[in-house]
Scaffold this motif. Structure first.
Motif, PDB file in Angstrom:
ATOM      1  N   ALA A 108       0.838  -1.205   0.000  1.00  0.00           N
ATOM      2  CA  ALA A 108       0.000   0.000   0.000  1.00  0.00           C
ATOM      3  C   ALA A 108       0.873   1.255   0.000  1.00  0.00           C
ATOM      4  O   ALA A 108       0.568   2.251  -0.677  1.00  0.00           O
ATOM      5  CB  ALA A 108      -0.927  -0.008   1.217  1.00  0.00           C
ATOM      6  N   TYR A 124       2.331   1.621  -3.499  1.00  0.00           N
ATOM      7  CA  TYR A 124       1.265   2.058  -4.415  1.00  0.00           C
ATOM      8  C   TYR A 124       0.991   3.545  -4.232  1.00  0.00           C
ATOM      9  O   TYR A 124       0.820   4.290  -5.206  1.00  0.00           O
ATOM     10  CB  TYR A 124       0.005   1.241  -4.155  1.00  0.00           C
ATOM     11  N   ARG A 159       3.985   0.929  -9.704  1.00  0.00           N
ATOM     12  CA  ARG A 159       3.035  -0.052 -10.222  1.00  0.00           C
ATOM     13  C   ARG A 159       3.730  -1.352 -10.666  1.00  0.00           C
ATOM     14  O   ARG A 159       3.079  -2.391 -10.712  1.00  0.00           O
ATOM     15  CB  ARG A 159       2.259   0.528 -11.420  1.00  0.00           C
ATOM     16  N   GLU A 213      -4.861  -6.824  -4.183  1.00  0.00           N
ATOM     17  CA  GLU A 213      -5.786  -5.874  -3.555  1.00  0.00           C
ATOM     18  C   GLU A 213      -5.769  -4.523  -4.271  1.00  0.00           C
ATOM     19  O   GLU A 213      -6.744  -3.767  -4.201  1.00  0.00           O
ATOM     20  CB  GLU A 213      -5.420  -5.680  -2.084  1.00  0.00           C
ATOM     21  N   HIS A 214      -4.672  -4.230  -4.940  1.00  0.00           N
ATOM     22  CA  HIS A 214      -4.559  -2.957  -5.680  1.00  0.00           C
ATOM     23  C   HIS A 214      -4.688  -3.162  -7.183  1.00  0.00           C
ATOM     24  O   HIS A 214      -4.397  -2.251  -7.966  1.00  0.00           O
ATOM     25  CB  HIS A 214      -3.218  -2.296  -5.350  1.00  0.00           C
TER      26      HIS A 214
END
Length: 345
Positions: A169, A172, A177, A204-205
């Motif tokens: 997280a 990100y 990326r 999750e992303h």
């Protein structure tokens, strides 16, 4: 060096009486006990620990088999184990497996032959027949950091999954990326757990983990260097390399610098297992820190509970993200401190 016969002669008692005093047998008179202890002090007599263990069936010695003594994480772990054991009246014999299952079993076999009271092990793989047999035979044993699934042995470890999620997280949020990982050996629980946690956190992303961005390491620096060189040779190299342990991170850093590249300007770097000198690299390395000292202390307590007839318990502690500047984080006026520095400040 004085012998037990010398003590008996000086105290005016039999050798059997000296032996009873040294083993704290209640049948000895107060006068005889006083004379024997005075003779022991005057002569500087030290009982033979091995001989005593044959009578008491206890050596007050623990065995510790660590995966790699050159890894600062395991060095700190061994130190905390030795300190806690000493505080509880035990000494420790350490064996270094060097991430080799056959060397691990060599140390385990030797330690068992020395009649240790209990064994702490960070397994190098999940299939050692010797450790399986020892566990089934009732040998007091505790797994620390790593474990063998399905073996009924207490485990003291850190759970890094939440910290890996926090790391992804964090990356990100910094705009990264293309994230790659240098994974540890799949045969170890920590190796498989960390790569799966990384893959799940990416998902999750909405980020993939392509095969080209997954490199197989062995928790040692050379593998980190080799895998990172492969990443850098890709038509589209990753923006971030996450090394699943500190030694592989150092190898990755070497590979980046050998190409004349800079962290994080050309490629970012993060590591699992914080070490004190990560704050002194340029830039300081973002890492996941484990409560290493506490793991060592709790592992010893669990093992001593097992040895002394108290029910031991498994313990899982959380790891945590320590964000520094190796992933493009903005500079701060006060640099982040390592866990060691925090504990001594």
């Amino acid at each position: 060096m004085a012998s037990i016969k010398d003590v008996a002669a000086a105290a005016g008692v039999s050798v059997a009486t000296v032996s009873r005093v040294l083993n704290e047998h209640p049948s000895v008179s107060a006068d005889a006990r006083t004379r024997v202890l005075a003779a022991v002090a005057d002569l500087g007599y030290r009982p033979n620990a091995v001989a005593r263990s044959l009578r008491t069936d206890q050596t007050h010695t623990l065995g510790l088999v660590i995966s790699d003594v050159l890894n600062p994480y395991f060095t700190e772990l061994a130190r905390s184990v030795e300190e806690e054991a000493r505080a509880l009246g035990y000494s420790v014999i350490i064996g270094n497996a060097d991430e080799r299952p056959e060397l691990q079993d060599h140390h385990v076999r030797n330690l068992l032959d020395r009649r240790i009271d209990g064994l702490l092990v960070s397994p190098t793989d999940g299939g050692s027949p010797l450790m399986l047999d020892a566990a089934r035979a009732g040998t007091p044993m505790v797994f620390v950091d790593r474990w063998i699934p399905g073996v009924d042995v207490p485990v003291v470890r850190a759970d890094g999954r939440a910290a890996v999620r926090d790391l992804v997280a964090h990356l990100y949020g910094l705009g990264h990326r293309r994230l790659a990982i240098i994974a540890g050996p799949a045969a170890t629980t920590t190796g498989s757990e960390r790569v799966e946690a990384f893959r799940a956190a990416l998902a999750e992303h909405g980020l993939p983990l392509p095969d080209a961005y997954t490199g197989q390491g062995d928790f040692q620096a050379e593998s980190g260097r080799r895998v990172t060189e492969g990443f850098l040779d890709l038509p589209e190299p990753p923006e971030v390399v996450f090394a699943a342990d500190n030694l592989m991170a150092l190898g990755a850093l070497d590979a980046v610098r050998a190409r004349g590249l800079r962290v994080p300007d050309d490629i970012a770097l993060a590591a699992f297992d914080d070490i004190p000198w990560f704050v002194h690299t340029d830039p300081p390395v973002t890492a996941i820190a484990q409560p290493t000292g506490e793991l060592g202390r709790l592992a010893v307590r669990a093992l001593v509970d097992r040895i002394e007839g108290r029910p031991p318990r498994s313990v899982t502690l959380p790891a945590r993200l320590v964000a520094r500047r190796s992933c493009g984080e903005p500079a701060t006026p006060t640099p982040s401190l390592s866990p060691v520095q925090r504990s001594t400040s």
